[in-house]
Write a protein that holds these residues in place. Structure first.
Motif: not given
Ligand code: F6R
Length: 609
Positions: A348-350, A353, A401, A489
């Motif tokens: 997960s980036q953030s 999630t 992303s 998107e």
């Molecule tokens: C698409 C995008 C989303 C995130 C998803 C998960 O460009 O950014 O599909 O990849 O919401 O987010 P994280 O990585 O923050 O858990």
């Protein structure tokens, strides 16, 4: 990826510093701090959370004085806390830092052995101690800073001050930006141009390996060894919003272009070139698991889920551990097999999630070991997992992303190499070759980015399409899925991704003259088979856009458009192929006039189910 501001002149420094930090707020931060010199003393105020908290503190405990430094932190080493917030002090030295000091563990051990005590978990504090140590041996601040810098490995933008040399700031740069703003009887320094635009538009950009001595009377540039450097200032004409995007029209384009550096930051300090190994200190505590684990559940959402699909390929190929890839929202409700033989790897980036976090909680509740790949330090998923590998991509502001995805791929590959080497499924020479290719990857990534104008022209030709198909095979099939997700998107065009071999099992019915089909055709990815899939599309009138590293007349014959990307190691092709697809979505969206950085109905962090 922190915000840095410094000031020397006749104004109240704290006002200039806080204002500069406010203008860097878009970088995102978790703590902030200021140091100001007055009456021969440097005083520091720091606080956790938003800049507002620091402002509130300064209202109660002001910092009068005409020179100082300010910082907003985006944590890399050490969680967000007041003790870890910058500025850091050691004896007579106070400093702020942006970047990562790779050899900080060795340096800390050495300094501890000489009796120095540390009050934070950061790599930055080590630098303050090193400089103070040199000053204690009789060196002035400039010489002490040079001597300390000579010992550092990694990346840094540093701004240093000392009560011993009032009215002076020293800035140094290695692989992390620093800009100096020139005023009249006052001078400024910052990590980014926007922090300074309200005061001056005349800027000096430091190059790697350079230092600046900044006082109200002037700025002197030199190399780290002291050799003087002459440079003419540049006049910046950007408006404040463009400046926040470093001159790019959108954050997304900025972040796409940051990918070579972000990839370097993910790999930094983790590749052992000589032994052909990967060291993942962050996952050290989980080393035994990697040896024992019989099954890995990779769990994520959206783009991160696509990264997991590639990750499954990496881990199964290099480490021979069976992997299952799940959406966070599915995993938690499908009664997954959670036992001691498996482990869960959340991506997960953030790190916030909700569905991915719920999967981590489900694994924890079942006493299954958990690890995470996150970008945001100390985020919920990072905190709730037993071990975490940070991507260090810096804040990703565009909702779509890009650099987070590419760095997730890099991190997954590092994990696959790490497990493969531990379990003996990956030979040293094969892993050495892969590591060598990873080290050289930023070059081909930049070459792919240099195709932006060509892809812009291509985007104009397809801007009115209402549907798109993306196809690929093997580890590049998830890149087709990601290409389709990015396009839908950003531009609201309906797009689907498929394994190329699946076309004839249904989707081929959609093919007509109005259907562009993007085919990912790397040399090593079942080339001949994908080429014959392309011919099936051609014979049904589809418009074919090929992304390939091969110069083959047979491709030219069938394709309407060819995007030629550089060749890299086959396991790195997903990263290279991602770049033109990101650019294609970006330019199609720009030409359709949609909101690139904040597409409709989407949020950057999905913290609800
Ligand atoms: C698409 C995008 C989303 C995130 C998803 C998960 O460009 O950014 O599909 O990849 O919401 O987010 P994280 O990585 O923050 O858990």
């Amino acid at each position: 990826m922190c915000g840095i501001v410094g000031y020397v002149g006749e104004r109240e420094a704290s006002g200039v510093l806080v204002h500069g930090l406010q203008l860097l707020e878009y970088r995102g931060y978790d703590s902030a701090g200021l140091a100001v010199l007055a009456n021969g003393d440097v005083s520091v105020r720091r606080s956790v959370g938003k800049l507002k908290n620091l402002e509130n503190l300064l209202a109660v405990e002001p910092l009068p004085g005409k020179s100082g430094i300010g910082h907003t932190r985006w944590a890399t080493h050490g969680r967000p806390s007041e003790a870890n917030a910058h500025p850091h002090r050691a004896g007579r030295v106070v400093l702020i830092h942006n970047g990562i000091i790779e050899n900080f563990l060795e340096l800390r051990a050495e300094l501890q052995a000489s009796g120095r005590e540390f009050s934070s978990e950061t790599d930055t504090e080590i630098v303050a101690h090193l400089i103070d140590d040199e000053m204690a041996r009789g060196r002035d601040l400039a010489a002490a800073t040079r001597a300390a810098i000579a010992r550092l490995e990694g990346s840094f933008a540093l701004v240093v001050m000392s009560s011993d040399e009032p009215g002076k700031l020293f800035a140094a740069k290695s692989a992390t930006p620093i800009v100096i703003g020139l005023g009249d009887g006052e001078n400024f320094v910052a990590s980014d141009v926007p922090a300074l635009l309200d005061y001056t538009r005349d800027m000096l950009f430091l190059e790697d390996g350079e230092m600046a001595e900044i006082s109200s009377a002037g700025v002197r540039l030199s190399l780290f060894d002291g050799t003087p450097v002459e440079r003419e200032p540049r006049r910046i004409t950007w408006d404040p919003v463009t400046a926040q995007k470093s001159g790019y029209k959108h954050f997304m384009l900025k972040e796409i272009n940051e990918q070579p550096q972000a990839t370097i930051d993910t790999m930094r300090g983790r590749l052992l070139v000589e032994s052909g190994d990967v060291t993942l200190e962050d996952l050290e505590s989980s080393n035994d698991w990697w040896n024992q684990v019989e099954r890995i559940d990779l769990v994520a959402c959206g783009t991160a889920w696509h990264a997991c699909l590639v990750g499954k390929f990496f881990i199964e190929k290099l480490a021979r551990v069976p992997c299952n890839v799940d959406y966070g929202s599915e995993f938690r409700y499908r009664d997954p097999i959670l036992d001691g033989r498996g482990m869960l790897l959340a991506v997960s980036q953030s790190g916030e999630t909700a569905d991915t976090l719920a999967a981590v909680e489900a694994a924890r509740a079942a006493k299954v070991r958990t690890a995470a790949i996150c970008n945001v330090v100390d985020s919920s998923i990072a905190r709730r997992s037993d071990a975490v590998l940070y991507t260090h991509a810096g804040p990703e502001i565009s909702v779509a992303s890009t650099k987070a995805f590419v760095t997730q791929l890099t991190a997954l590959l590092l994990i696959a190499i790490h497990i493969g080497r531990r379990r003996g499924t990956l030979a040293a020479d094969a892993s050495g070759e892969l590591i060598e290719s990873l080290l050289h990857l930023p070059g081909p990534m930049r070459d792919a980015l240099a195709m932006a104008d060509e892809i812009d022209a291509l985007a104009r030709r397809y801007v009115n399409a209402e549907n798109f198909l993306f196809v690929g095979r093997g580890l590049n099939y998830p890149i087709a899925l990601e290409g389709a997700l990015k396009l839908k998107e950003l531009s609201y065009i309906h797009a689907e991704g498929y394994p190329a071999g699946e076309l004839k099992h249904g989707p081929i019915a959609l093919i007509s003259e109005t259907m562009p089909v993007v085919v990912l055709l790397p040399k090593n990815g079942a080339y001949a088979k994908t080429l014959s899939n392309m011919k099936e599309v051609e014979s049904r009138g589809g418009q074919i856009i090929v992304v390939t590293d091969v110069d083959d007349p047979a491709v030219e014959e069938v394709a309407n458009d060819v995007i030629r990307v550089p060749t890299v190691h086959s396991l790195l092709m997903p990263i290279i192929l991602s770049i033109p697809l990101q650019l294609l979505s970006y330019f199609v969206a720009v030409h359709r006039g949609t909101d690139v950085d904040q597409p409709r109905n989407l949020a950057k962090s999905v913290t609800v189910e």
